[in-house]
Scaffold this motif. Structure first.
Motif, PDB file in Angstrom:
ATOM      1  N   ASP A  43       0.827  -1.219   0.000  1.00 23.48           N
ATOM      2  CA  ASP A  43       0.000   0.000   0.000  1.00 23.48           C
ATOM      3  C   ASP A  43       0.857   1.263   0.000  1.00 23.48           C
ATOM      4  N   GLN A  44       1.932   1.213  -0.788  1.00 20.90           N
ATOM      5  CA  GLN A  44       2.791   2.381  -0.920  1.00 20.90           C
ATOM      6  C   GLN A  44       2.763   2.870  -2.359  1.00 20.90           C
ATOM      7  N   PRO A  45       2.792   4.191  -2.570  1.00 20.69           N
ATOM      8  CA  PRO A  45       2.758   4.725  -3.932  1.00 20.69           C
ATOM      9  C   PRO A  45       4.042   4.428  -4.685  1.00 20.69           C
ATOM     10  N   ASN A  46       3.916   4.224  -5.974  1.00 19.79           N
ATOM     11  CA  ASN A  46       5.084   4.004  -6.832  1.00 19.79           C
ATOM     12  C   ASN A  46       4.689   4.362  -8.256  1.00 19.79           C
ATOM     13  N   SER A  47       5.272   5.411  -8.780  1.00 16.81           N
ATOM     14  CA  SER A  47       4.924   5.859 -10.128  1.00 16.81           C
ATOM     15  C   SER A  47       5.922   5.389 -11.174  1.00 16.81           C
ATOM     16  N   ASP A  48       6.906   4.558 -10.746  1.00 19.10           N
ATOM     17  CA  ASP A  48       7.865   3.964 -11.691  1.00 19.10           C
ATOM     18  C   ASP A  48       7.389   2.558 -12.035  1.00 19.10           C
ATOM     19  N   ILE A 156      10.429 -10.217   5.182  1.00 20.52           N
ATOM     20  CA  ILE A 156      11.709 -10.920   5.046  1.00 20.52           C
ATOM     21  C   ILE A 156      12.374 -10.561   3.713  1.00 20.52           C
ATOM     22  N   ILE A 157      13.672 -10.298   3.773  1.00 17.51           N
ATOM     23  CA  ILE A 157      14.469 -10.092   2.562  1.00 17.51           C
ATOM     24  C   ILE A 157      15.294 -11.344   2.336  1.00 17.51           C
ATOM     25  N   ARG A 158      15.113 -11.949   1.156  1.00 21.58           N
ATOM     26  CA  ARG A 158      15.755 -13.231   0.868  1.00 21.58           C
ATOM     27  C   ARG A 158      16.318 -13.215  -0.551  1.00 21.58           C
ATOM     28  N   GLU A 179      15.932  -3.097   3.625  1.00 16.27           N
ATOM     29  CA  GLU A 179      15.761  -3.452   5.031  1.00 16.27           C
ATOM     30  C   GLU A 179      15.356  -2.223   5.838  1.00 16.27           C
ATOM     31  N   GLN A 180      16.048  -1.115   5.611  1.00 18.37           N
ATOM     32  CA  GLN A 180      15.779   0.099   6.378  1.00 18.37           C
ATOM     33  C   GLN A 180      14.522   0.821   5.904  1.00 18.37           C
ATOM     34  N   ARG A 181      14.251   0.796   4.616  1.00 22.20           N
ATOM     35  CA  ARG A 181      13.060   1.466   4.097  1.00 22.20           C
ATOM     36  C   ARG A 181      11.784   0.838   4.634  1.00 22.20           C
ATOM     37  N   PHE A 182      11.736  -0.490   4.632  1.00 22.25           N
ATOM     38  CA  PHE A 182      10.503  -1.187   4.994  1.00 22.25           C
ATOM     39  C   PHE A 182      10.491  -1.706   6.435  1.00 22.25           C
ATOM     40  N   GLY A 183      11.643  -1.616   7.119  1.00 25.96           N
ATOM     41  CA  GLY A 183      11.709  -2.180   8.456  1.00 25.96           C
ATOM     42  C   GLY A 183      11.666  -3.694   8.433  1.00 25.96           C
ATOM     43  N   PHE A 184      12.214  -4.305   7.356  1.00 18.52           N
ATOM     44  CA  PHE A 184      12.216  -5.758   7.206  1.00 18.52           C
ATOM     45  C   PHE A 184      13.439  -6.368   7.896  1.00 18.52           C
ATOM     46  N   LYS A 185      13.476  -7.708   7.899  1.00 21.81           N
ATOM     47  CA  LYS A 185      14.623  -8.445   8.425  1.00 21.81           C
ATOM     48  C   LYS A 185      15.163  -9.371   7.348  1.00 21.81           C
ATOM     49  N   PHE A 186      16.436  -9.706   7.471  1.00 18.80           N
ATOM     50  CA  PHE A 186      17.043 -10.639   6.533  1.00 18.80           C
ATOM     51  C   PHE A 186      16.697 -12.072   6.920  1.00 18.80           C
ATOM     52  N   PHE A 187      16.394 -12.886   5.935  1.00 20.01           N
ATOM     53  CA  PHE A 187      16.300 -14.327   6.140  1.00 20.01           C
ATOM     54  C   PHE A 187      17.657 -14.801   6.659  1.00 20.01           C
ATOM     55  N   GLU A 222      13.879   8.218   2.373  1.00 18.21           N
ATOM     56  CA  GLU A 222      13.212   9.149   3.291  1.00 18.21           C
ATOM     57  C   GLU A 222      14.050   9.391   4.537  1.00 18.21           C
ATOM     58  N   ASP A 223      14.752   8.344   5.016  1.00 16.42           N
ATOM     59  CA  ASP A 223      15.611   8.471   6.196  1.00 16.42           C
ATOM     60  C   ASP A 223      16.990   7.903   5.878  1.00 16.42           C
ATOM     61  N   PRO A 224      17.791   8.639   5.105  1.00 21.80           N
ATOM     62  CA  PRO A 224      19.109   8.120   4.711  1.00 21.80           C
ATOM     63  C   PRO A 224      20.065   7.948   5.878  1.00 21.80           C
ATOM     64  N   GLY A 225      19.859   8.716   6.963  1.00 21.99           N
ATOM     65  CA  GLY A 225      20.734   8.560   8.126  1.00 21.99           C
ATOM     66  C   GLY A 225      20.672   7.161   8.687  1.00 21.99           C
ATOM     67  N   ARG A 226      19.477   6.591   8.741  1.00 22.73           N
ATOM     68  CA  ARG A 226      19.295   5.227   9.263  1.00 22.73           C
ATOM     69  C   ARG A 226      20.012   4.219   8.363  1.00 22.73           C
ATOM     70  N   TYR A 227      19.921   4.437   7.058  1.00 22.40           N
ATOM     71  CA  TYR A 227      20.603   3.573   6.082  1.00 22.40           C
ATOM     72  C   TYR A 227      22.117   3.630   6.294  1.00 22.40           C
ATOM     73  N   LEU A 228      22.659   4.837   6.484  1.00 20.15           N
ATOM     74  CA  LEU A 228      24.099   4.993   6.655  1.00 20.15           C
ATOM     75  C   LEU A 228      24.578   4.371   7.973  1.00 20.15           C
ATOM     76  N   VAL A 229      23.806   4.565   9.029  1.00 24.00           N
ATOM     77  CA  VAL A 229      24.181   3.987  10.326  1.00 24.00           C
ATOM     78  C   VAL A 229      24.202   2.463  10.240  1.00 24.00           C
ATOM     79  N   ARG A 230      23.239   1.904   9.552  1.00 23.84           N
ATOM     80  CA  ARG A 230      23.193   0.441   9.407  1.00 23.84           C
ATOM     81  C   ARG A 230      24.408  -0.063   8.629  1.00 23.84           C
ATOM     82  N   LEU A 231      24.755   0.621   7.550  1.00 23.70           N
ATOM     83  CA  LEU A 231      25.943   0.241   6.791  1.00 23.70           C
ATOM     84  C   LEU A 231      27.191   0.310   7.670  1.00 23.70           C
TER      85      LEU A 231
END
Length: 346
Positions: A43-48, A156-158, A179-187, A222-231
């Protein structure tokens, strides 16, 4: 399983319906695939919009121009793909269903025409390997060969196989981004493969500009800081050299500072890169800019921002920073404000 595509944006729904009808006229199987299908279920918008046809994409694109005069199609003969243009706010790419092989680790894949199943299995993660038919008789039928919908619903990201990060190490960055965008976890197995890829520096098999370009896509989140911290916490930023040694709290601070809506949103990526490389000298930034093939204007902007930040700190010790700030451009002044705020947080 059949889904109700009317839940899509109305304009997108009308466009893909027309494209599906054109496919019917020429007896071509057509599907929407990938991100737009994933985001439909979230239920997220995507115009691509990515459309796969079991036929020649350029030939089908020419059929579209004949069928819909208002649609302009740009054909990319080199890649055998086409882009539908002239639709305000909607971006559509059409590709032929294909399979691929990797001649060696990190290489660009060799592709060959194939069917939808091969096309879906060549993708990065199961959640991106969903397709929905747009032909009239099967309109809305979901094609899911690999339980991608189940993974999507479980968060889950697999990856598909053990060689996934070997074949294409840029998937390391995409995995973390999703993972960070959707709040998912890795398999569990995918997490092991990811950590091995980072530890063994699989990214070195990919050209530096290609890997860096994938990295930068995360700065547009939307929250690149979270992405960078995770990396950083995954120890996956060594490829940035000295900038990769930046403290997680600085990265988190950059993310918090740049969450605030500003008129200079178009500079967001530049602000982040300048913040990342704020610990570097001009020569070190130039070396990285050349290594990663930054556009000339971006390189100049980053050097100017970092140089101004260093100079501001020198003057601050002498109590002369106000006069310098008044002489700065609005963009540089804003960057200094960001860095001052970030350093205040840590």
């Amino acid at each position: 399983m059949t889904v109700d595509l009317k839940k899509l944006n109305g304009r997108i729904y009308r466009v893909i319906t027309k494209i599906g009808r054109c496919a019917d006229e020429h007896q071509i199987k057509a599907f929407i695939v990938g991100g737009v299908v994933r985001d439909f279920f979230l239920d997220q918008p995507n115009s691509d919009i990515d459309i796969v046809v079991e036929a020649s994409a350029p030939v089908f694109a020419r059929h579209l121009t004949e069928r819909f005069k208002a649609i302009h199609v740009r054909i990319h003969h080199q890649f055998g793909t086409a882009t539908v243009e002239g639709l305000k706010g909607v971006y559509i790419d059409i590709v032929s269903a294909r399979g691929e092989t990797y001649p060696y680790p990190g290489a660009l894949p060799s592709v060959f025409r194939s069917g939808l199943k091969d096309d879906l299995f060549r993708r990065d993660f199961t959640i991106n390997a969903l397709a929905i038919c747009i032909n009239k008789n099967h309109f809305g039928d979901l094609i899911d060969y690999c339980d991608g919908l189940k993974d999507l619903r479980k968060g889950i990201i697999r990856v598909f196989h053990d060689q996934s990060f070997v074949d294409d190490p840029t998937r390391i960055l995409r995995a973390v981004r999703f993972e960070q965008r959707f709040g998912f976890k890795f398999f569990s197995k995918t997490r092991q493969l990811l950590r091995t890829a980072i530890r063994e520096h699989f990214e070195r098999t990919v050209s530096s500009p290609r890997y860096f370009n994938e990295f930068v896509r995360g700065l547009e989140e939307e929250d690149p800081g979270r992405y960078l911290v995770r990396l950083k916490n995954l120890e996956a930023m060594d490829f940035l050299g000295k900038a990769g040694q930046i403290r997680p709290r600085i990265l988190q601070g950059l993310g918090e500072a740049l969450k605030v809506p500003v008129a200079k949103r178009s500079f967001k990526k530049i602000f982040f890169l300048a913040g990342l490389f704020s610990c570097c000298t001009k020569d070190e930034i130039l070396d990285c800019g050349n290594k990663f093939q930054w556009p000339r204007e971006e390189k100049k902007q980053i050097i100017a921002m970092v140089g101004s930040w260093h100079h501001f700190n020198e003057l601050k010790e002498k109590g002369k920073q106000k006069e310098f700030l008044n002489s700065c451009s609005e963009v540089v002044k804003y960057f200094i404000q960001i860095m001052t705020a970030v350093n205040g947080m840590v």
